[in-house]
Design a protein around this motif. Sequence first.
Motif, PDB file in Angstrom:
ATOM      1  N   SER A   1       0.867  -1.247   0.041  1.00 43.69           N
ATOM      2  CA  SER A   1       0.024  -0.056   0.018  1.00 43.69           C
ATOM      3  C   SER A   1       0.761   1.230   0.109  1.00 43.69           C
ATOM      4  O   SER A   1       0.397   2.488  -0.130  1.00 43.69           O
ATOM      5  CB  SER A   1      -0.894  -0.019   1.164  1.00 43.69           C
ATOM      6  N   GLY A   2       1.964   1.334   0.105  1.00 40.82           N
ATOM      7  CA  GLY A   2       2.916   2.524   0.302  1.00 40.82           C
ATOM      8  C   GLY A   2       4.478   2.228   0.265  1.00 40.82           C
ATOM      9  O   GLY A   2       4.734   1.729  -0.975  1.00 40.82           O
ATOM     10  N   ARG A   3       5.103   2.554   1.191  1.00 37.90           N
ATOM     11  CA  ARG A   3       6.449   2.743   1.144  1.00 37.90           C
ATOM     12  C   ARG A   3       7.325   1.648   0.336  1.00 37.90           C
ATOM     13  O   ARG A   3       8.152   1.860  -0.424  1.00 37.90           O
ATOM     14  CB  ARG A   3       7.103   2.990   2.333  1.00 37.90           C
ATOM     15  N   GLY A   4       7.104   0.314   0.937  1.00 40.33           N
ATOM     16  CA  GLY A   4       7.652  -0.629  -0.017  1.00 40.33           C
ATOM     17  C   GLY A   4       8.739  -1.168   0.353  1.00 40.33           C
ATOM     18  O   GLY A   4       9.610  -1.913  -0.390  1.00 40.33           O
ATOM     19  N   SER A   5       9.394  -0.681   1.461  1.00 41.88           N
ATOM     20  CA  SER A   5      10.837  -1.029   1.997  1.00 41.88           C
ATOM     21  C   SER A   5      11.044  -2.503   2.046  1.00 41.88           C
ATOM     22  O   SER A   5      12.113  -3.054   1.942  1.00 41.88           O
ATOM     23  CB  SER A   5      11.226  -0.434   3.279  1.00 41.88           C
ATOM     24  N   ASN A   6      10.091  -3.230   2.736  1.00 40.06           N
ATOM     25  CA  ASN A   6      10.135  -4.691   2.832  1.00 40.06           C
ATOM     26  C   ASN A   6       9.937  -5.383   1.389  1.00 40.06           C
ATOM     27  O   ASN A   6      10.783  -6.409   0.972  1.00 40.06           O
ATOM     28  CB  ASN A   6       9.031  -5.087   3.690  1.00 40.06           C
ATOM     29  N   LEU A   7       9.251  -4.757   0.519  1.00 37.62           N
ATOM     30  CA  LEU A   7       9.263  -5.257  -0.962  1.00 37.62           C
ATOM     31  C   LEU A   7      10.812  -5.085  -1.486  1.00 37.62           C
ATOM     32  O   LEU A   7      11.384  -6.119  -1.982  1.00 37.62           O
ATOM     33  CB  LEU A   7       8.384  -4.776  -1.783  1.00 37.62           C
ATOM     34  N   LYS A   8      11.290  -3.937  -1.182  1.00 36.30           N
ATOM     35  CA  LYS A   8      12.657  -3.725  -1.950  1.00 36.30           C
ATOM     36  C   LYS A   8      13.708  -4.797  -1.208  1.00 36.30           C
ATOM     37  O   LYS A   8      14.288  -5.314  -1.985  1.00 36.30           O
ATOM     38  CB  LYS A   8      13.123  -2.069  -1.312  1.00 36.30           C
TER      39      LYS A   8
ATOM     40  N   LEU B   1       2.026 -10.068   2.145  1.00 39.10           N
ATOM     41  CA  LEU B   1       1.435  -8.642   2.514  1.00 39.10           C
ATOM     42  C   LEU B   1       2.832  -7.948   3.104  1.00 39.10           C
ATOM     43  O   LEU B   1       3.470  -8.454   3.626  1.00 39.10           O
ATOM     44  CB  LEU B   1       0.410  -8.755   3.706  1.00 39.10           C
ATOM     45  N   ALA B   2       2.923  -6.957   2.158  1.00 42.44           N
ATOM     46  CA  ALA B   2       4.425  -6.175   2.698  1.00 42.44           C
ATOM     47  C   ALA B   2       3.642  -4.690   2.657  1.00 42.44           C
ATOM     48  O   ALA B   2       3.996  -3.770   1.692  1.00 42.44           O
ATOM     49  CB  ALA B   2       5.254  -6.281   1.514  1.00 42.44           C
ATOM     50  N   GLY B   3       3.393  -4.524   3.905  1.00 45.12           N
ATOM     51  CA  GLY B   3       2.681  -3.090   4.316  1.00 45.12           C
ATOM     52  C   GLY B   3       1.418  -2.979   3.479  1.00 45.12           C
ATOM     53  O   GLY B   3       1.196  -1.886   3.065  1.00 45.12           O
ATOM     54  N   PHE B   4       0.754  -3.913   3.424  1.00 48.84           N
ATOM     55  CA  PHE B   4      -0.619  -3.975   2.815  1.00 48.84           C
ATOM     56  C   PHE B   4      -1.537  -3.288   3.788  1.00 48.84           C
ATOM     57  O   PHE B   4      -1.823  -4.094   4.863  1.00 48.84           O
ATOM     58  CB  PHE B   4      -1.204  -4.997   2.002  1.00 48.84           C
TER      59      PHE B   4
ATOM     60  N   ILE C   1       1.376 -14.978   3.873  1.00 48.83           N
ATOM     61  CA  ILE C   1       2.174 -14.611   5.099  1.00 48.83           C
ATOM     62  C   ILE C   1       2.219 -13.066   4.965  1.00 48.83           C
ATOM     63  O   ILE C   1       2.027 -12.277   4.130  1.00 48.83           O
ATOM     64  CB  ILE C   1       3.469 -15.167   5.077  1.00 48.83           C
ATOM     65  N   ASN C   2       2.425 -12.499   6.162  1.00 54.36           N
ATOM     66  CA  ASN C   2       2.480 -11.207   6.367  1.00 54.36           C
ATOM     67  C   ASN C   2       3.503 -10.747   7.553  1.00 54.36           C
ATOM     68  O   ASN C   2       4.264 -11.832   8.166  1.00 54.36           O
ATOM     69  CB  ASN C   2       1.386 -10.658   7.485  1.00 54.36           C
ATOM     70  N   ILE C   3       4.007  -9.533   7.613  1.00 55.03           N
ATOM     71  CA  ILE C   3       5.131  -9.034   8.427  1.00 55.03           C
ATOM     72  C   ILE C   3       4.417  -8.107   9.176  1.00 55.03           C
ATOM     73  O   ILE C   3       3.795  -7.093   8.670  1.00 55.03           O
ATOM     74  CB  ILE C   3       6.537  -8.763   7.846  1.00 55.03           C
ATOM     75  N   HIS C   4       4.725  -7.911  10.692  1.00 52.59           N
ATOM     76  CA  HIS C   4       4.020  -7.190  11.429  1.00 52.59           C
ATOM     77  C   HIS C   4       5.028  -6.522  12.315  1.00 52.59           C
ATOM     78  O   HIS C   4       6.048  -7.320  13.071  1.00 52.59           O
ATOM     79  CB  HIS C   4       3.099  -7.783  12.450  1.00 52.59           C
ATOM     80  N   PRO C   5       5.055  -5.319  12.541  1.00 57.59           N
ATOM     81  CA  PRO C   5       6.142  -4.822  13.501  1.00 57.59           C
ATOM     82  C   PRO C   5       6.086  -4.823  15.104  1.00 57.59           C
ATOM     83  O   PRO C   5       5.719  -3.633  15.810  1.00 57.59           O
ATOM     84  CB  PRO C   5       6.053  -3.293  12.974  1.00 57.59           C
ATOM     85  N   SER C   6       5.840  -5.960  15.655  1.00 62.44           N
ATOM     86  CA  SER C   6       5.697  -6.286  17.052  1.00 62.44           C
ATOM     87  C   SER C   6       6.048  -7.597  17.317  1.00 62.44           C
ATOM     88  O   SER C   6       6.216  -8.629  16.317  1.00 62.44           O
ATOM     89  CB  SER C   6       4.385  -5.882  17.560  1.00 62.44           C
TER      90      SER C   6
ATOM     91  N   VAL D   1      13.588  -1.229  14.359  1.00 64.83           N
ATOM     92  CA  VAL D   1      12.722  -2.594  13.856  1.00 64.83           C
ATOM     93  C   VAL D   1      12.732  -2.938  12.396  1.00 64.83           C
ATOM     94  O   VAL D   1      12.730  -4.305  12.132  1.00 64.83           O
ATOM     95  CB  VAL D   1      11.199  -2.366  14.558  1.00 64.83           C
ATOM     96  N   LEU D   2      12.519  -1.885  11.576  1.00 67.99           N
ATOM     97  CA  LEU D   2      12.556  -1.835  10.052  1.00 67.99           C
ATOM     98  C   LEU D   2      13.819  -2.772   9.548  1.00 67.99           C
ATOM     99  O   LEU D   2      13.390  -3.667   8.752  1.00 67.99           O
ATOM    100  CB  LEU D   2      12.361  -0.527   9.627  1.00 67.99           C
ATOM    101  N   GLN D   3      14.804  -2.611  10.126  1.00 67.85           N
ATOM    102  CA  GLN D   3      16.176  -3.096   9.792  1.00 67.85           C
ATOM    103  C   GLN D   3      15.756  -4.675   9.889  1.00 67.85           C
ATOM    104  O   GLN D   3      16.490  -5.339   9.174  1.00 67.85           O
ATOM    105  CB  GLN D   3      17.152  -2.678  10.726  1.00 67.85           C
ATOM    106  N   GLU D   4      15.179  -5.128  11.089  1.00 70.81           N
ATOM    107  CA  GLU D   4      15.300  -6.345  11.409  1.00 70.81           C
ATOM    108  C   GLU D   4      14.064  -7.021  10.354  1.00 70.81           C
ATOM    109  O   GLU D   4      14.320  -8.096   9.927  1.00 70.81           O
ATOM    110  CB  GLU D   4      14.725  -6.685  12.961  1.00 70.81           C
ATOM    111  N   GLU D   5      13.192  -6.072  10.183  1.00 69.71           N
ATOM    112  CA  GLU D   5      11.926  -6.659   9.140  1.00 69.71           C
ATOM    113  C   GLU D   5      12.809  -7.123   7.857  1.00 69.71           C
ATOM    114  O   GLU D   5      12.364  -8.135   7.206  1.00 69.71           O
ATOM    115  CB  GLU D   5      10.909  -5.703   8.877  1.00 69.71           C
ATOM    116  N   HIS D   6      13.887  -6.334   7.471  1.00 76.06           N
ATOM    117  CA  HIS D   6      14.225  -6.440   6.328  1.00 76.06           C
ATOM    118  C   HIS D   6      15.237  -7.720   6.033  1.00 76.06           C
ATOM    119  O   HIS D   6      15.442  -8.430   5.062  1.00 76.06           O
ATOM    120  CB  HIS D   6      14.963  -5.155   5.763  1.00 76.06           C
TER     121      HIS D   6
END
Length: 211
Positions: free
Chosen positions: A11-18, A85-88, A105-110, A169-174
Amino acid sequence: MEKLPLVALISGRGSNLKAIIDAADPLVEIRAVISNRPQAKGLLYAQQAGIANEVLDHTLFKSRIDFDTALQTRINYYQPKLLILAGFMRILSPKFVAHYQSRFINIHPSLLPAFRGLHTHKRVLESGMKEHGASVHFVTEDLDAGPVIIQARIPVLPNDNEESLAARVLQEEHRIYPQAIHWFAQGRLQLQGQRALLDGKPIILDKGNLQ
Ligand code: GRF
């Protein structure tokens, strides 16, 4: 080994997609990226990488079901074996979720099951938790409640604010999202009832030691 065909919803920034694109996993083929928002920056990453990309603007649909049905048609066109899902940022109907059961699957920041839903970093700071992180999980009908596949834990530092915490957290998501996808592509991951299995064994999550 055959490549795993994958479709990503953003839906947005797409850093996980990247991060997933940059991981260039030889076992993974990102067949398409679909955004429900025309302005999603993540679409540019797909374009730069030569990946098929589409916008399906949810505001043009009369109801959630109409949107979900159209989305399902577009996804299935690409015949993915894994949907991510990558920020959907839209809730999907139970029927939609059921259709992709076990390959969604999805990623969630917690650190799930803690802090489902939105504004996790703010809520973690307010709660005084000493540890935070991110989770990749199978998507099931209940929002952010499907079995967890992998987590990353980070300490909450005394002078952290929402931005600093979100960035770490985002660094770890990636790191963990490409890892989970790799396991799936290797055929090592399964959903069995309410459990996620890796190599046929239930995944046991580290409980951490900072609480
Ligand atoms: C990430 O924090 C992810 O955990 C959550 O939404 C955010 C998406 O960020 N589901 P990005 O679009 O991947 O940069």
